[in-house]
Design a protein around this motif. Structure first.
Motif, mmCIF file in Angstrom:
data_model
loop_
_atom_site.group_PDB
_atom_site.id
_atom_site.type_symbol
_atom_site.label_atom_id
_atom_site.label_comp_id
_atom_site.label_asym_id
_atom_site.label_seq_id
_atom_site.Cartn_x
_atom_site.Cartn_y
_atom_site.Cartn_z
ATOM 1 N N ARG A 182 0.810 -1.221 0.000
ATOM 2 C CA ARG A 182 0.000 0.000 0.000
ATOM 3 C C ARG A 182 0.843 1.272 0.000
ATOM 4 O O ARG A 182 0.304 2.366 0.064
ATOM 5 C CB ARG A 182 -0.946 -0.010 1.204
ATOM 6 N N LEU A 183 2.151 1.105 -0.079
ATOM 7 C CA LEU A 183 3.021 2.276 -0.146
ATOM 8 C C LEU A 183 2.981 2.890 -1.538
ATOM 9 O O LEU A 183 2.861 2.170 -2.534
ATOM 10 C CB LEU A 183 4.463 1.884 0.184
ATOM 11 N N PRO A 184 3.084 4.207 -1.645
ATOM 12 C CA PRO A 184 3.208 4.814 -2.973
ATOM 13 C C PRO A 184 4.522 4.439 -3.622
ATOM 14 O O PRO A 184 5.494 4.086 -2.944
ATOM 15 C CB PRO A 184 3.114 6.315 -2.680
ATOM 16 N N VAL A 185 4.582 4.517 -4.930
ATOM 17 C CA VAL A 185 5.780 4.117 -5.670
ATOM 18 C C VAL A 185 6.987 4.937 -5.229
ATOM 19 O O VAL A 185 8.102 4.415 -5.125
ATOM 20 C CB VAL A 185 5.547 4.265 -7.187
ATOM 21 N N LYS A 186 6.789 6.209 -4.952
ATOM 22 C CA LYS A 186 7.892 7.071 -4.541
ATOM 23 C C LYS A 186 8.566 6.556 -3.281
ATOM 24 O O LYS A 186 9.799 6.571 -3.150
ATOM 25 C CB LYS A 186 7.386 8.499 -4.331
ATOM 26 N N SER A 187 7.779 6.058 -2.322
ATOM 27 C CA SER A 187 8.344 5.512 -1.075
ATOM 28 C C SER A 187 9.056 4.190 -1.340
ATOM 29 O O SER A 187 10.120 3.926 -0.768
ATOM 30 C CB SER A 187 7.226 5.309 -0.041
ATOM 31 N N ILE A 188 8.480 3.363 -2.191
ATOM 32 C CA ILE A 188 9.100 2.070 -2.501
ATOM 33 C C ILE A 188 10.471 2.266 -3.133
ATOM 34 O O ILE A 188 11.435 1.546 -2.823
ATOM 35 C CB ILE A 188 8.189 1.240 -3.418
ATOM 36 N N LEU A 189 10.592 3.243 -4.014
ATOM 37 C CA LEU A 189 11.879 3.513 -4.645
ATOM 38 C C LEU A 189 12.927 3.937 -3.619
ATOM 39 O O LEU A 189 14.108 3.578 -3.736
ATOM 40 C CB LEU A 189 11.727 4.605 -5.711
ATOM 41 N N CYS A 190 12.506 4.667 -2.596
ATOM 42 C CA CYS A 190 13.434 5.059 -1.525
ATOM 43 C C CYS A 190 13.831 3.863 -0.673
ATOM 44 O O CYS A 190 14.994 3.728 -0.268
ATOM 45 C CB CYS A 190 12.796 6.140 -0.651
ATOM 46 N N PHE A 191 12.880 2.955 -0.400
ATOM 47 C CA PHE A 191 13.136 1.820 0.483
ATOM 48 C C PHE A 191 13.962 0.719 -0.179
ATOM 49 O O PHE A 191 14.366 -0.231 0.491
ATOM 50 C CB PHE A 191 11.818 1.228 0.989
ATOM 51 N N ARG A 192 14.202 0.815 -1.469
ATOM 52 C CA ARG A 192 15.024 -0.190 -2.136
ATOM 53 C C ARG A 192 16.449 -0.218 -1.581
ATOM 54 O O ARG A 192 17.129 -1.246 -1.671
ATOM 55 C CB ARG A 192 15.074 0.096 -3.643
ATOM 56 N N VAL A 193 16.909 0.892 -1.035
ATOM 57 C CA VAL A 193 18.292 0.966 -0.552
ATOM 58 C C VAL A 193 18.425 0.459 0.884
ATOM 59 O O VAL A 193 19.525 0.447 1.434
ATOM 60 C CB VAL A 193 18.820 2.413 -0.644
ATOM 61 N N VAL A 194 17.309 0.046 1.521
ATOM 62 C CA VAL A 194 17.374 -0.422 2.906
ATOM 63 C C VAL A 194 18.231 -1.672 3.019
ATOM 64 O O VAL A 194 19.121 -1.769 3.871
ATOM 65 C CB VAL A 194 15.952 -0.686 3.447
ATOM 66 N N CYS A 195 18.002 -2.640 2.167
ATOM 67 C CA CYS A 195 18.797 -3.870 2.181
ATOM 68 C C CYS A 195 18.590 -4.608 0.864
ATOM 69 O O CYS A 195 17.698 -4.277 0.083
ATOM 70 C CB CYS A 195 18.409 -4.771 3.366
ATOM 71 N N ARG A 196 19.421 -5.617 0.629
ATOM 72 C CA ARG A 196 19.335 -6.366 -0.620
ATOM 73 C C ARG A 196 18.027 -7.152 -0.736
ATOM 74 O O ARG A 196 17.487 -7.321 -1.828
ATOM 75 C CB ARG A 196 20.517 -7.319 -0.736
ATOM 76 N N TRP A 251 15.058 -6.337 0.409
ATOM 77 C CA TRP A 251 13.968 -5.467 -0.017
ATOM 78 C C TRP A 251 14.169 -5.017 -1.469
ATOM 79 O O TRP A 251 13.216 -4.861 -2.210
ATOM 80 C CB TRP A 251 13.867 -4.258 0.912
ATOM 81 N N ALA A 252 15.396 -4.793 -1.868
ATOM 82 C CA ALA A 252 15.661 -4.409 -3.253
ATOM 83 C C ALA A 252 15.191 -5.516 -4.199
ATOM 84 O O ALA A 252 14.587 -5.240 -5.246
ATOM 85 C CB ALA A 252 17.144 -4.132 -3.455
ATOM 86 N N ALA A 253 15.459 -6.780 -3.823
ATOM 87 C CA ALA A 253 15.018 -7.913 -4.638
ATOM 88 C C ALA A 253 13.497 -8.043 -4.613
ATOM 89 O O ALA A 253 12.874 -8.361 -5.630
ATOM 90 C CB ALA A 253 15.674 -9.201 -4.141
ATOM 91 N N LEU A 254 12.897 -7.808 -3.438
ATOM 92 C CA LEU A 254 11.443 -7.904 -3.303
ATOM 93 C C LEU A 254 10.746 -6.893 -4.201
ATOM 94 O O LEU A 254 9.846 -7.237 -4.975
ATOM 95 C CB LEU A 254 11.031 -7.679 -1.849
ATOM 96 N N PHE A 255 11.173 -5.632 -4.123
ATOM 97 C CA PHE A 255 10.505 -4.575 -4.871
ATOM 98 C C PHE A 255 10.734 -4.686 -6.375
ATOM 99 O O PHE A 255 9.987 -4.107 -7.165
ATOM 100 C CB PHE A 255 10.972 -3.207 -4.381
ATOM 101 N N SER A 256 11.757 -5.439 -6.781
ATOM 102 C CA SER A 256 12.042 -5.614 -8.208
ATOM 103 C C SER A 256 11.409 -6.870 -8.787
ATOM 104 O O SER A 256 11.448 -7.079 -10.003
ATOM 105 C CB SER A 256 13.560 -5.657 -8.447
ATOM 106 N N SER A 257 10.843 -7.718 -7.931
ATOM 107 C CA SER A 257 10.277 -8.985 -8.402
ATOM 108 C C SER A 257 8.961 -8.761 -9.139
ATOM 109 O O SER A 257 8.201 -7.840 -8.827
ATOM 110 C CB SER A 257 10.049 -9.934 -7.220
ATOM 111 N N GLU A 258 8.691 -9.626 -10.109
ATOM 112 C CA GLU A 258 7.442 -9.520 -10.870
ATOM 113 C C GLU A 258 6.226 -9.782 -9.994
ATOM 114 O O GLU A 258 5.170 -9.167 -10.182
ATOM 115 C CB GLU A 258 7.459 -10.507 -12.045
ATOM 116 N N ASP A 259 6.363 -10.691 -9.028
ATOM 117 C CA ASP A 259 5.239 -11.008 -8.150
ATOM 118 C C ASP A 259 4.828 -9.786 -7.338
ATOM 119 O O ASP A 259 3.636 -9.474 -7.233
ATOM 120 C CB ASP A 259 5.611 -12.163 -7.205
ATOM 121 N N PHE A 260 5.796 -9.082 -6.756
ATOM 122 C CA PHE A 260 5.466 -7.905 -5.958
ATOM 123 C C PHE A 260 4.887 -6.803 -6.847
ATOM 124 O O PHE A 260 3.914 -6.138 -6.467
ATOM 125 C CB PHE A 260 6.701 -7.385 -5.229
#
Length: 445
Positions: A52-66, A68-77
């Protein structure tokens, strides 16, 4: 079942993140190692929050850890996030193209609220002049927008939420008329850009259809075999009508739809709407609503009588009755109920009266582009207009119509210099965010 497996896959990435141990600095002298598994929510609940996060927040959270970066880049997510965003839609915005310099030698895309305040620069295209760049899609398609540079010529696909844009490969030899649309293939989960082309009378192949898919190095013929002979004259009419009046096809229910102008067909019949399936890449047609002309009601020659739009996920046809004889001064919106028999119903009738309505009676073109608002605030119909102010200068405005109180209001106005007889659209609805990739890095803004 599909969503369930996607959620399980996404929750595994959440678990990997929760089990990580990180070092949180409290001051210069002391650091404490804290297990995030004791601080975070359960995997299922965390996933629901992230979706439910906006895309802008998700792009920022990609740098939290690997993880989360993999999660946010996956086709399923990405697929789950898109599905949730259709239910929990963000506040509607508008996309608009402007020239950031007085020389018009580049094009910038901004988003703004319907109130008209420009608030966010998404990207700048330095290789495209503003007086030749236009927005093809009246609203986002799974978060994506199709742009066209008439001078190049070249198509661009952009994701305004991720600020990513890619220029599509050059298309084939120049043609007499062509019109392109953007759609989404639910089976392959990728976008497609489709060009319907009609050549000259002496060309060996009068009708052609080309498709671009992400990552491809060139356009390719439609997999379904192109335009069948029985729909040949409709395809020619659709391409000419779309190119002449700058009315691109619209995407709904897995299909692209081209309207066929009755003035381009020898007989006045219930001219069908040409369709193209994004999954099967095959053509078909659907009947339009019953004709509205009679011996007492006719249209001025060359007027744009009808165009297509998507409203509430339904294909709709707008009938412009401003130039009827006798003058009616209304816009009719018809909604398609069933493709097979071509069953339509009258969705709404907009009476053009008042100060804004009188202005719309005399403009060059009026287009309904979609809906904004929700159940609580009430949905408003968005109308775009284009008017020739001076030689080489066109005034484009955006209006809203409230069906509850039948009130018309102008919310945006832009005057641009163009060398063309008809400028492309400057506005587009930004009513859907997504993480869909356009296979290019975000451009510098």
């Amino acid at each position: 079942m599909a969503d369930s497996s996607k959620r399980k896959s996404a929750m595994q990435s959440c678990s990997e993140f929760a089990n990580n141990t990180v070092v949180l600095p409290s001051n210069k002298r002391k650091k404490a190692a804290v297990s995030l598994s004791t601080l975070l929510l359960p995997d299922e609940m965390m996933l629901e929050v992230l979706l439910r996060l906006p895309v802008k927040s998700i792009l920022c959270f990609r740098v939290v850890c690997r993880a989360w970066a993999a999660l946010f880049s996956s086709e399923d997510f990405c697929s789950l996030h898109m599905a949730v965003s259709k239910v929990v839609r963000p506040a509607p915005k508008l996309l608009m193209l402007v020239s950031p310099t007085t020389g018009l030698n580049s094009t910038a895309m901004y988003s703004c609220s319907p109130s008209g305040s420009r608030d966010d620069l998404h990207f700048t295209v330095d290789t495209a002049r503003r007086n030749s760049m236009g927005i093809v899609t009246p609203s986002t398609c799974h978060g994506l927008t199709l742009l066209y540079d008439d001078a190049a010529p070249a198509y661009y696909v952009c994701n305004a939420a991720t600020r990513a844009i890619t220029r599509l490969p050059p298309h084939s030899t120049p043609t007499y008329r062509s019109a392109a649309g953007l759609g989404f293939d639910a089976q392959t989960r990728e976008y497609k850009v489709v060009r319907l082309i009609t050549g000259g009378c002496g060309d060996k192949e009068r009708n052609r259809c080309e498709v671009y898919t992400p990552g491809a190095g060139c356009w390719r013929p439609a997999a379904g075999g192109g335009v069948p002979f029985r729909l040949s004259r409709y395809a020619i009419s659709a391409a000419i009508h779309a190119a002449t009046h700058k009315v691109p096809p619209v995407f709904a229910n897995g299909l692209l739809h081209w309207f066929i102008g009755t003035s381009l067909i020898a007989t006045r019949t219930r001219a069908p709407i040409l369709t193209f399936s994004l999954s099967g890449e095959t053509f078909g047609c659907v009947r339009s609503p019953p004709p509205f002309w009679t011996s007492e009601v006719d249209l001025h020659y060359g007027s744009e009588k009808e165009h297509l739009v998507v409203m509430d996920d339904h294909l709709c046809m707008v009938r412009d009755l401003r130039n009827t004889i006798p003058r009616d001064g209304t816009l009719e919106i018809w909604k398609l109920l069933d493709y097979s028999p071509g069953e339509w119903s009258l969705y709404h009738r907009i009476h053009l009266f008042g100060h804004v309505g009188i202005y719309l009676l005399d403009v060059l073109a009026v287009r309904v582009v979609g809906l904004i608002g929700g159940c609580r605030s009430g949905k408003k119909i968005v109308i775009a207009s284009s008017k020739d102010k001076f030689p080489g200068q066109f005034e484009q405005k955006l209006h809203t119509y409230d069906p509850r109180c039948q009130a018309l209001e102008t919310i945006l106005s832009v005057t641009e210099t163009h060398t063309h007889t008809r400028p492309a659209s400057t506005f587009s609805l930004f009513d859907e965010e997504s993480l869909v990739q356009v296979h290019n890095k975000p451009m510098d803004s």
